[in-house]
Design a protein around this motif. Structure first.
Motif, mmCIF file in Angstrom:
data_model
loop_
_atom_site.group_PDB
_atom_site.id
_atom_site.type_symbol
_atom_site.label_atom_id
_atom_site.label_comp_id
_atom_site.label_asym_id
_atom_site.label_seq_id
_atom_site.Cartn_x
_atom_site.Cartn_y
_atom_site.Cartn_z
ATOM 1 N N ALA A 144 3.704 -0.935 8.183
ATOM 2 C CA ALA A 144 3.049 -1.859 9.106
ATOM 3 C C ALA A 144 1.690 -1.335 9.526
ATOM 4 O O ALA A 144 0.709 -2.091 9.603
ATOM 5 N N GLU A 145 1.616 -0.036 9.797
ATOM 6 C CA GLU A 145 0.332 0.568 10.182
ATOM 7 C C GLU A 145 -0.697 0.436 9.078
ATOM 8 O O GLU A 145 -1.868 0.108 9.324
ATOM 9 N N ALA A 146 -0.260 0.675 7.838
ATOM 10 C CA ALA A 146 -1.187 0.584 6.700
ATOM 11 C C ALA A 146 -1.687 -0.847 6.527
ATOM 12 O O ALA A 146 -2.893 -1.090 6.329
ATOM 13 N N LEU A 147 -0.761 -1.816 6.562
ATOM 14 C CA LEU A 147 -1.150 -3.221 6.412
ATOM 15 C C LEU A 147 -2.078 -3.644 7.539
ATOM 16 O O LEU A 147 -3.092 -4.340 7.306
ATOM 17 N N PRO B 132 0.827 -1.202 0.000
ATOM 18 C CA PRO B 132 0.000 0.000 0.000
ATOM 19 C C PRO B 132 0.859 1.249 0.000
ATOM 20 O O PRO B 132 2.014 1.236 0.388
ATOM 21 N N ALA B 133 0.254 2.337 -0.407
ATOM 22 C CA ALA B 133 0.954 3.620 -0.456
ATOM 23 C C ALA B 133 1.243 4.100 0.941
ATOM 24 O O ALA B 133 0.609 3.697 1.906
ATOM 25 N N PRO B 134 2.197 5.021 1.039
ATOM 26 C CA PRO B 134 2.503 5.582 2.372
ATOM 27 C C PRO B 134 1.242 6.083 3.035
ATOM 28 O O PRO B 134 0.384 6.702 2.417
ATOM 29 N N HIS B 135 1.170 5.792 4.303
ATOM 30 C CA HIS B 135 -0.072 6.017 5.034
ATOM 31 C C HIS B 135 0.174 7.066 6.113
ATOM 32 O O HIS B 135 1.197 7.051 6.788
ATOM 33 N N ALA B 136 -0.744 7.942 6.276
ATOM 34 C CA ALA B 136 -0.606 9.030 7.260
ATOM 35 C C ALA B 136 -1.289 8.677 8.555
ATOM 36 O O ALA B 136 -1.787 9.526 9.260
ATOM 37 N N GLY B 137 -1.368 7.392 8.852
ATOM 38 C CA GLY B 137 -2.005 6.957 10.101
ATOM 39 C C GLY B 137 -1.192 7.371 11.313
ATOM 40 O O GLY B 137 -0.178 8.032 11.228
ATOM 41 N N ARG B 138 -1.601 6.876 12.489
ATOM 42 C CA ARG B 138 -0.953 7.306 13.726
ATOM 43 C C ARG B 138 0.482 6.803 13.781
ATOM 44 O O ARG B 138 0.785 5.693 13.406
ATOM 45 N N GLN B 139 1.367 7.662 14.250
ATOM 46 C CA GLN B 139 2.770 7.301 14.415
ATOM 47 C C GLN B 139 3.009 7.002 15.897
ATOM 48 O O GLN B 139 2.779 7.856 16.744
ATOM 49 N N PRO B 140 3.427 5.823 16.218
ATOM 50 C CA PRO B 140 3.644 5.519 17.638
ATOM 51 C C PRO B 140 4.768 6.366 18.202
ATOM 52 O O PRO B 140 5.827 6.493 17.608
ATOM 53 N N SER B 141 4.503 6.903 19.373
ATOM 54 C CA SER B 141 5.526 7.723 20.020
ATOM 55 C C SER B 141 6.496 6.887 20.833
ATOM 56 O O SER B 141 7.457 7.392 21.377
ATOM 57 N N SER B 142 6.192 5.610 20.961
ATOM 58 C CA SER B 142 7.039 4.741 21.775
ATOM 59 C C SER B 142 8.157 4.157 20.949
ATOM 60 O O SER B 142 8.092 4.099 19.739
ATOM 61 N N SER B 143 9.216 3.691 21.657
ATOM 62 C CA SER B 143 10.305 2.970 21.005
ATOM 63 C C SER B 143 10.194 1.503 21.357
ATOM 64 O O SER B 143 9.773 1.157 22.450
ATOM 65 N N PRO B 144 10.549 0.618 20.428
ATOM 66 C CA PRO B 144 10.381 -0.814 20.697
ATOM 67 C C PRO B 144 11.233 -1.245 21.878
ATOM 68 O O PRO B 144 12.375 -0.835 22.027
ATOM 69 N N VAL B 145 10.661 -2.082 22.732
ATOM 70 C CA VAL B 145 11.395 -2.642 23.863
ATOM 71 C C VAL B 145 11.118 -4.130 23.940
ATOM 72 O O VAL B 145 10.071 -4.599 23.532
ATOM 73 N N SER B 146 12.093 -4.852 24.457
ATOM 74 C CA SER B 146 11.891 -6.282 24.664
ATOM 75 C C SER B 146 11.922 -6.628 26.130
ATOM 76 O O SER B 146 11.786 -7.754 26.510
ATOM 77 N N GLY B 147 12.114 -5.670 26.976
ATOM 78 C CA GLY B 147 12.118 -5.967 28.398
ATOM 79 C C GLY B 147 12.519 -4.772 29.225
ATOM 80 O O GLY B 147 12.801 -4.901 30.388
ATOM 81 N N THR B 148 12.521 -3.570 28.637
ATOM 82 C CA THR B 148 12.892 -2.375 29.408
ATOM 83 C C THR B 148 11.873 -1.288 29.164
ATOM 84 O O THR B 148 11.272 -1.195 28.099
ATOM 85 N N THR B 149 11.685 -0.439 30.169
ATOM 86 C CA THR B 149 10.828 0.732 30.032
ATOM 87 C C THR B 149 11.599 1.923 30.528
ATOM 88 O O THR B 149 12.572 1.813 31.254
ATOM 89 N N SER B 150 11.127 3.079 30.141
ATOM 90 C CA SER B 150 11.841 4.298 30.513
ATOM 91 C C SER B 150 11.391 4.838 31.854
ATOM 92 O O SER B 150 11.902 5.812 32.333
ATOM 93 N N GLY B 151 10.449 4.189 32.493
ATOM 94 C CA GLY B 151 9.983 4.670 33.794
ATOM 95 C C GLY B 151 9.072 3.662 34.422
ATOM 96 O O GLY B 151 8.879 2.571 33.926
ATOM 97 N N HIS B 152 8.457 4.029 35.537
ATOM 98 C CA HIS B 152 7.589 3.109 36.251
ATOM 99 C C HIS B 152 6.134 3.559 36.214
ATOM 100 O O HIS B 152 5.322 3.093 36.985
ATOM 101 N N SER B 153 5.778 4.499 35.338
ATOM 102 C CA SER B 153 4.374 4.871 35.166
ATOM 103 C C SER B 153 3.749 3.833 34.261
ATOM 104 O O SER B 153 3.727 3.953 33.053
#
Length: 640
Positions: free
Chosen positions: A108-111, A5-26
């Motif tokens: 990925a968002e478009a698909l 599909p063509a480039p999609h202007a859907g939502r862009q996640p503000s998060s970064s991928p993690v496999s077991g870490t977070t940037s805080g405890h919220s």
């Protein structure tokens, strides 16, 4: 459905991928994205073997290419699959996974958006859980991750458990939601039955939560031995949580793995350091790490880790810290660095003799007041601090008054320091204590050390020899006398001779025939011109069947006797040589020559005739016999 599909202007996640870490405890509102590389790689590995039909095979090839990192090949195979079967929805799911793995979030968002619209039009076309799991890689909250984990367990989606549950549980734990992480891991362990991955994940959470009862249950149902440093670290943590023999057994196994090289000490050390803040370890993790480096033959690393333990509030931990540092120091190129740790450990054990720790069994030698004190004394002695070494052994004797070996070691050290009288008095007092207790053999051993310390004391020596002979220890008595003679020979040869004569008497009394020649050889070495010793040696050699040695000794008697102007002594010895070796022509020649020199011409002539009877071709003997015969012939022609 379009493949790209063509480039999609859907939502862009503000998060970064993690496999077991977070940037805080919220943990409720923060957006977290599961790392698609780690998670999907695990998913592809377990599903690539379940292929049927041409399309499934192409999907499998795509996933295998992704596992190998061949993304270009994976994309080409995927596009071919879509072209061959454009109606197969699973192919587009794999396409979305590929986009996530490549970091192409727009694609990925478009698909994913198109897959969700298709699923809404045809609810049975695609499992909603697959759409949700793909969304997790674009961004989600911890609550959403927890809900997803619970749902795949409840719905029996076992194909997703191994890939998704471990990272979800890690995020829960790192977000401070220890209880929920533990409960999710427990549910997976219970639901999965015999899953090894579920066991280790649950074990990690039990360790994090410090739950003793589940730890005991897990240890009794260990699915298999650890296969890497991470699993060994978890198992050590569980065993520490449970304590007692579990901990000792697991740590012993881990140390053996390190010694054999099957387990890298550096990897295990790193894993233990990561887990050091988890759960309720019964002892400081630094202690385990120090033991591991000691087992790996890295004493300096062991010392560095053991040093902080010496400030512990626990006396047993302080003791182990000093002991590890001491043994590591002794094994290092600079053994003197063990000295302060040996001194501190000895002080602790001296003040509290029963102070111990089961982990001390893992050290070699064992950690107790005797071994620590003896190593301390030896090191002090090596450094020339003899008085300090003596005081250490004296204190050790006071702590262990029944240990005879400590008293003997102390006496020997005192003697080396020139404090012989003090050592002698101590041993005499100990011998009297043993006599009062009717410890006959122990008293004999003390007397032996006393005699070696002051061999000029005849009373102790006589009592010792009498004691040995009384209980049939003749060999020990003879050996002691020989040892004392060897020690006395450089200073007092006469004393050494007397000791060896006593040994020879005991050997004959006890029929120790094998010892007699050896003793007389020593006597001859001390007094080579003493013919009595040599004759006694000849007798001993003949009695033990050593005729060659007897003949050699007789020849030496001949040499010494002639040198001393005692031809009759030499003549008797030569007669013995001929008797022992009647076919030796040299013996006959020497005997005849000596007889001639003594004017015994008739005897000399008879000796030559006996020799010619044995060796008719001996021209020298024939000439000498003829000459002697002519001399003995009277003028009237009749032999005398």
């Amino acid at each position: 459905m379009d493949a790209t599909p063509a480039p999609h202007a859907g939502r862009q996640p503000s998060s970064s991928p993690v496999s077991g870490t977070t940037s805080g405890h919220s943990s409720h509102g923060q957006s977290i994205a599961l790392d698609p590389v780690d998670v999907l790689h695990a998913l592809w590995c377990q599903t690539s073997a379940r292929a049927t039909g041409q399309t499934d095979l192409l999907v499998t090839q795509t996933r295998q290419a992704l596992i190998r990192g061949a993304t270009a090949l994976a994309l080409d195979t995927l596009l071919l699959t879509e072209a061959l079967n454009p109606d197969r929805i699973e192919t587009y799911v794999t396409h979305a996974e590929l986009a996530l793995a490549l970091g192409k979030h727009d694609l990925a968002e478009a698909l994913l958006g198109r897959l969700e619209r298709l699923a809404s039009l045809n609810p049975g076309l695609l499992d909603a859980l697959d759409l949700r799991r793909l969304r997790l890689h674009l961004g989600s909250t911890v609550d959403e991750l927890l809900a997803f984990g619970k749902e795949i367990l409840a719905t029996g989606r076992s194909d997703l458990w191994t890939a998704y549950l471990p990272p979800i549980i890690r995020i829960l734990q790192q977000s401070g939601r220890i209880g929920e992480a533990l409960e999710l891991a427990r549910s997976w362990h219970t639901t999965s039955g015999a899953s090894v991955t579920a066991w280790w994940t649950y074990a990690r959470q039990v360790l994090e939560a410090g739950e003793t009862s589940p730890a005991q249950e897990l240890l009794t149902a260990l699915p298999r031995a650890p296969v890497d440093a991470h699993q060994w670290a978890i198992l050590l943590g569980l065993s520490s949580l449970v304590g007692d023999q579990h901990e000792l057994s697991v740590l012993r196994q881990a140390l053996n793995e390190v010694r054999s090289g099957r387990l890298a000490a550096l990897d295990l050390d790193r894993e233990l350091e990561r887990l050091s803040g988890a759960g309720a370890w019964s002892r400081p993790v630094e202690l385990y790490r120090a033991l591991i480096w000691l087992a790996a033959g890295e004493p300096q690393r062991a010392i560095d880790l053991a040093l902080p333990l010496e400030g512990s509030e626990s006396a047993s931990t302080r003791l182990l810290g000093h002991a590890v540092a001491a043994w590591a120091g002794l094994a290092s190129p600079r053994p003197e660095q063990a000295l302060p740790h040996l001194q501190a450990a000895f002080q602790l054990l001296a003040e509290t003799p029963n102070l111990t720790d089961e982990l001390a069994e893992l050290l070699s030698p064992l950690v107790n007041v005797q071994t620590v004190g003896k190593h301390l004394a030896a090191l002090l002695q090596q450094r020339g601090q003899v008085d300090e070494a003596i005081e250490t052994l004296r204190r050790l004797v006071d702590l262990n008054p029944t240990r005879a070996d400590l008293r003997y070691q102390l006496a020997e050290l005192m003697a080396q320091a020139g404090r012989i009288e003090e050592a002698r008095e101590m041993l005499q007092a100990f011998a009297q204590e043993q006599q009062a207790k009717r410890d006959f053999r122990g008293r004999l051993e003390t007397l032996r050390h006393l005699v070696q310390l002051t061999p000029e004391g005849p009373t102790a020596l006589e009592e010792l020899i009498t004691g040995y002979t009384r209980i049939g220890m003749m060999e020990q008595a003879i050996a002691l006398l020989e040892q004392l003679a060897a020690a006395a020979a450089p200073r007092r040869r006469d004393a050494a001779v007397e000791l060896l004569r006593r040994a020879a008497e005991l050997a004959m009394l006890g029929q120790q025939w094998g010892a007699i020649p050896r003793i007389y050889e020593q006597l001859i070495g001390l007094d080579p011109d003493n013919l009595d010793h040599r004759h006694a040696a000849v007798t001993a050699y003949i009695q033990t069947g050593q005729l060659r040695q007897a003949i050699e000794q007789l020849r030496e008697i001949v040499r010494v006797a002639l040198a001393r102007g005692e031809p009759e002594e030499a003549l008797a010895a030569l007669h013995q040589v001929v008797a022992l070796d009647p076919r030796n022509p040299d013996a006959y020649h020497r005997l005849a020559e000596l007889l001639v020199s003594l004017g015994e011409l008739e005897q000399a002539e008879r000796v030559y005739r006996r020799l010619l009877a044995l060796y008719p071709d001996d021209q020298v003997a024939r000439a000498k016999q003829a000459a002697l015969a002519a001399l003995l012939k009277p003028e009237d022609g009749n032999p005398q």
